[in-house]
Design a protein around this motif. Structure first.
Motif, PDB file in Angstrom:
ATOM      1  N   THR A   1      -4.901  -6.591   8.798  1.00  0.00           N
ATOM      2  CA  THR A   1      -3.542  -5.952   9.159  1.00  0.00           C
ATOM      3  C   THR A   1      -2.555  -6.907   9.473  1.00  0.00           C
ATOM      4  O   THR A   1      -2.720  -8.040  10.423  1.00  0.00           O
ATOM      5  CB  THR A   1      -3.829  -5.025  10.332  1.00  0.00           C
ATOM      6  OG1 THR A   1      -4.835  -4.057   9.932  1.00  0.00           O
ATOM      7  CG2 THR A   1      -2.679  -4.197  10.643  1.00  0.00           C
TER       8      THR A   1
ATOM      9  N   TRP B   1       1.803  -7.018  11.120  1.00  0.00           N
ATOM     10  CA  TRP B   1       2.832  -6.317  11.429  1.00  0.00           C
ATOM     11  C   TRP B   1       4.034  -6.907  10.652  1.00  0.00           C
ATOM     12  O   TRP B   1       4.350  -8.001  10.596  1.00  0.00           O
ATOM     13  CB  TRP B   1       2.944  -6.652  13.125  1.00  0.00           C
ATOM     14  CG  TRP B   1       4.257  -5.971  13.621  1.00  0.00           C
ATOM     15  CD1 TRP B   1       4.056  -5.032  14.290  1.00  0.00           C
ATOM     16  CD2 TRP B   1       5.314  -6.582  13.805  1.00  0.00           C
ATOM     17  NE1 TRP B   1       5.158  -4.436  14.811  1.00  0.00           N
ATOM     18  CE2 TRP B   1       6.110  -5.370  14.516  1.00  0.00           C
ATOM     19  CE3 TRP B   1       6.163  -7.539  13.287  1.00  0.00           C
ATOM     20  CZ2 TRP B   1       7.665  -5.538  14.927  1.00  0.00           C
ATOM     21  CZ3 TRP B   1       7.505  -7.449  13.383  1.00  0.00           C
ATOM     22  CH2 TRP B   1       8.246  -6.509  14.389  1.00  0.00           C
ATOM     23  N   HIS B   2       4.642  -6.001  10.157  1.00  0.00           N
ATOM     24  CA  HIS B   2       5.956  -6.332   9.286  1.00  0.00           C
ATOM     25  C   HIS B   2       6.879  -5.284   9.330  1.00  0.00           C
ATOM     26  O   HIS B   2       6.771  -4.099   9.337  1.00  0.00           O
ATOM     27  CB  HIS B   2       5.449  -6.438   7.648  1.00  0.00           C
ATOM     28  CG  HIS B   2       6.216  -7.050   6.763  1.00  0.00           C
ATOM     29  ND1 HIS B   2       6.493  -6.750   5.478  1.00  0.00           N
ATOM     30  CD2 HIS B   2       7.329  -7.888   6.995  1.00  0.00           C
ATOM     31  CE1 HIS B   2       7.189  -7.428   4.705  1.00  0.00           C
ATOM     32  NE2 HIS B   2       7.909  -8.133   5.686  1.00  0.00           N
TER      33      HIS B   2
ATOM     34  N   GLU C   1      -0.318  -5.727   1.453  1.00  0.00           N
ATOM     35  CA  GLU C   1       1.066  -5.035   1.262  1.00  0.00           C
ATOM     36  C   GLU C   1       2.186  -5.526   1.975  1.00  0.00           C
ATOM     37  O   GLU C   1       3.357  -5.079   2.177  1.00  0.00           O
ATOM     38  CB  GLU C   1       0.824  -3.543   1.656  1.00  0.00           C
ATOM     39  CG  GLU C   1       0.159  -2.746   0.798  1.00  0.00           C
ATOM     40  CD  GLU C   1      -0.169  -1.234   1.113  1.00  0.00           C
ATOM     41  OE1 GLU C   1       0.523  -0.745   2.112  1.00  0.00           O
ATOM     42  OE2 GLU C   1      -1.237  -0.708   0.784  1.00  0.00           O
ATOM     43  N   ALA C   2       2.000  -6.499   2.882  1.00  0.00           N
ATOM     44  CA  ALA C   2       2.999  -7.224   3.621  1.00  0.00           C
ATOM     45  C   ALA C   2       3.655  -8.365   2.763  1.00  0.00           C
ATOM     46  O   ALA C   2       3.489  -9.626   2.853  1.00  0.00           O
ATOM     47  CB  ALA C   2       2.418  -7.808   5.026  1.00  0.00           C
TER      48      ALA C   2
ATOM     49  N   LYS D   1       5.937  -2.218  11.291  1.00  0.00           N
ATOM     50  CA  LYS D   1       4.786  -1.207  10.923  1.00  0.00           C
ATOM     51  C   LYS D   1       3.598  -2.204  10.791  1.00  0.00           C
ATOM     52  O   LYS D   1       3.658  -3.450  10.311  1.00  0.00           O
ATOM     53  CB  LYS D   1       5.202  -0.687   9.732  1.00  0.00           C
ATOM     54  CG  LYS D   1       6.308   0.241   9.570  1.00  0.00           C
ATOM     55  CD  LYS D   1       6.166   1.277   8.446  1.00  0.00           C
ATOM     56  CE  LYS D   1       7.086   2.433   8.277  1.00  0.00           C
ATOM     57  NZ  LYS D   1       8.399   1.874   8.652  1.00  0.00           N
ATOM     58  N   TYR D   2       2.333  -1.654  11.112  1.00  0.00           N
ATOM     59  CA  TYR D   2       1.353  -2.244  10.952  1.00  0.00           C
ATOM     60  C   TYR D   2       0.835  -1.836   9.360  1.00  0.00           C
ATOM     61  O   TYR D   2       0.744  -0.897   9.121  1.00  0.00           O
ATOM     62  CB  TYR D   2       0.127  -1.902  11.763  1.00  0.00           C
ATOM     63  CG  TYR D   2       0.414  -2.508  13.311  1.00  0.00           C
ATOM     64  CD1 TYR D   2       0.196  -3.780  13.519  1.00  0.00           C
ATOM     65  CD2 TYR D   2       0.982  -1.627  14.158  1.00  0.00           C
ATOM     66  CE1 TYR D   2       0.325  -4.234  14.736  1.00  0.00           C
ATOM     67  CE2 TYR D   2       1.303  -2.309  15.448  1.00  0.00           C
ATOM     68  CZ  TYR D   2       0.882  -3.449  15.797  1.00  0.00           C
ATOM     69  OH  TYR D   2       1.187  -3.969  16.815  1.00  0.00           O
ATOM     70  N   LYS D   3       0.683  -3.003   8.378  1.00  0.00           N
ATOM     71  CA  LYS D   3       0.311  -2.804   7.184  1.00  0.00           C
ATOM     72  C   LYS D   3      -0.815  -3.574   6.592  1.00  0.00           C
ATOM     73  O   LYS D   3      -1.236  -4.845   7.245  1.00  0.00           O
ATOM     74  CB  LYS D   3       1.338  -3.273   6.230  1.00  0.00           C
ATOM     75  CG  LYS D   3       2.697  -2.630   6.381  1.00  0.00           C
ATOM     76  CD  LYS D   3       3.805  -3.473   5.378  1.00  0.00           C
ATOM     77  CE  LYS D   3       5.381  -2.948   5.809  1.00  0.00           C
ATOM     78  NZ  LYS D   3       6.060  -3.707   4.694  1.00  0.00           N
ATOM     79  N   PRO D   4      -1.366  -3.071   5.637  1.00  0.00           N
ATOM     80  CA  PRO D   4      -2.697  -3.782   5.194  1.00  0.00           C
ATOM     81  C   PRO D   4      -2.084  -5.106   4.813  1.00  0.00           C
ATOM     82  O   PRO D   4      -1.091  -5.383   4.252  1.00  0.00           O
ATOM     83  CB  PRO D   4      -3.164  -2.960   4.003  1.00  0.00           C
ATOM     84  CG  PRO D   4      -2.694  -1.668   4.213  1.00  0.00           C
ATOM     85  CD  PRO D   4      -1.248  -1.977   4.879  1.00  0.00           C
ATOM     86  N   TRP D   5      -3.001  -6.201   4.979  1.00  0.00           N
ATOM     87  CA  TRP D   5      -2.653  -7.650   4.359  1.00  0.00           C
ATOM     88  C   TRP D   5      -1.904  -7.703   3.179  1.00  0.00           C
ATOM     89  O   TRP D   5      -0.791  -8.420   3.216  1.00  0.00           O
ATOM     90  CB  TRP D   5      -3.932  -8.412   4.505  1.00  0.00           C
ATOM     91  CG  TRP D   5      -3.690  -9.940   3.955  1.00  0.00           C
ATOM     92  CD1 TRP D   5      -3.758 -10.393   2.749  1.00  0.00           C
ATOM     93  CD2 TRP D   5      -3.581 -10.973   4.855  1.00  0.00           C
ATOM     94  NE1 TRP D   5      -3.497 -11.594   2.651  1.00  0.00           N
ATOM     95  CE2 TRP D   5      -3.450 -12.235   3.856  1.00  0.00           C
ATOM     96  CE3 TRP D   5      -3.469 -11.172   6.233  1.00  0.00           C
ATOM     97  CZ2 TRP D   5      -3.382 -13.496   4.439  1.00  0.00           C
ATOM     98  CZ3 TRP D   5      -3.295 -12.468   6.653  1.00  0.00           C
ATOM     99  CH2 TRP D   5      -3.091 -13.705   5.801  1.00  0.00           C
TER     100      TRP D   5
END
Ligand SMILES: Cc1ncc(COP(=O)(O)O)c(C=O)c1O
Length: 319
Positions: free
Chosen positions: A6, A8-9, A18-19, A12-16
């Motif tokens: 995870t 933070w982007h 998707e950042a 929001k906390y996103k799957p690796w």
């Protein structure tokens, strides 16, 4: 690099995976990012952040120089640091907060439509210059590339573009078979390593180049200065000539990634005994003792990472 789950982007906390960012992002073309490196250590089985707030303050200070307005508060970004550690179930970590000019207009001087994107990632990262260097000392060389002059790019600001200078120094050192390169400042005095500050020990006194010598004023450098004072050492911040390197009793490098790493040789000349010197060892012990519990945290540098996810949701849920 080992991916974690995870990131933070932008709130929001996103799957690796998707950042991500657009290929036309301003920072990708012009180096217009500011960033930090923060370590989280395992102490008594729990993760503790090291000087997290000071790092975050430096992120905001770096952003100010480049007029990058970070759309979050310092507290929100500290929460994000806690959040990526707990969400990735890490006990120790290297955190990488970054604020960068994103995707919008392409001109050099940023226009109002250009967003400032912010992320905090957490990865696992061991000894930057290797376990062996941490024990026995790194082999370094003086680079043919000098550090940026004060009236060109501010070396005291941790901005993406500045690290082109560090890359040239580090790549040259590796190409020549050294662990790391040292840069001289524009006036020929000693500056710092590609990603570390430099300390020299001479006759029991610790000496390190001052801020005016094109250095990033490292938080580890400050840590070492304070620990050394507390241990009764004299510490001087003064301009140093290149030859002072070759005649030093001991040398060591400091940085969040490099922690406290002894220098065994410079330009193939052994420093002192050609291995970790006794003063360096005492400084290293005091530094790592902060995390083993052998050194008292008198300065309040350690911050237990919140295990409770809700406590780190402030900014995620606000967005
Ligand atoms: C060029 C440079 N100098 C010095 C340092 C050491 O700074 P700190 O101890 O705050 O990590 C770093 C690492 O961030 C660096 O990149």
């Amino acid at each position: 690099m080992q991916a974690t789950q995870t990131i933070w982007h932008n709130g929001k906390y996103k799957p690796w995976a998707e950042a991500t960012t657009h290929v036309m992002a301003h920072a990708l073309h012009y180096g217009s990012s500011v960033f930090e490196g923060i370590r989280v250590y395992e102490k008594e089985g729990r993760p503790v952040g090291f000087r997290v707030r000071e790092h975050m303050q430096r992120l905001f200070d770096s952003a100010r120089v480049y007029r990058i307005t970070i759309p979050y508060t310092l507290d929100e970004l500290v929460d994000a640091c806690h959040g990526v550690v707990s969400r990735n179930d890490l006990n120790s970590a290297y955190l990488r907060p970054i604020a960068y000019r994103g995707y919008g207009s392409i001109g050099l001087a940023p226009k109002d439509d250009l967003p400032v994107d912010v992320a905090v990632a957490a990865i696992e990262w061991g000894a930057y210059l290797g376990e062996e260097a941490r024990e026995k000392g790194a082999r370094v060389c003086v680079s043919s590339w000098q550090r940026v002059a004060p009236n060109t790019i501010p070396a005291g600001v941790k901005a993406g573009g500045t690290y082109l200078s560090s890359q040239l120094i580090s790549m040259e050192a590796h190409r020549l078979g050294y662990d790391e390169g040292l840069g001289l400042s524009a006036d020929g005095t000693l500056s710092e390593g590609a990603g570390e500050n430099l300390f020299l020990v001479k006759n029991g006194v610790l000496i390190t180049p001052p801020q005016a010598s094109s250095i990033l004023a490292g938080i580890t450098r400050d840590t070492v200065i304070r620990l050394a004072h507390a241990m009764g050492f004299e510490v001087r911040e003064q301009a140093l000539s290149r030859e002072a390197l070759y005649t030093a009793d001991e040398l060591f490098l400091t940085g969040t990634a490099a922690e406290v790493t002894p220098v065994a040789s410079v330009d193939d000349l052994d420093i002192g005994c050609g291995s970790r010197g006794p003063v360096t060892q005492r400084i290293q012990d005091a530094f790592f003792g902060l995390f083993s519990g052998d050194t008292e945290d008198h300065f309040g540098w350690l911050e237990p990472i919140a295990a409770d996810r809700a406590a780190t949701d402030r900014v995620a849920s606000a967005s």
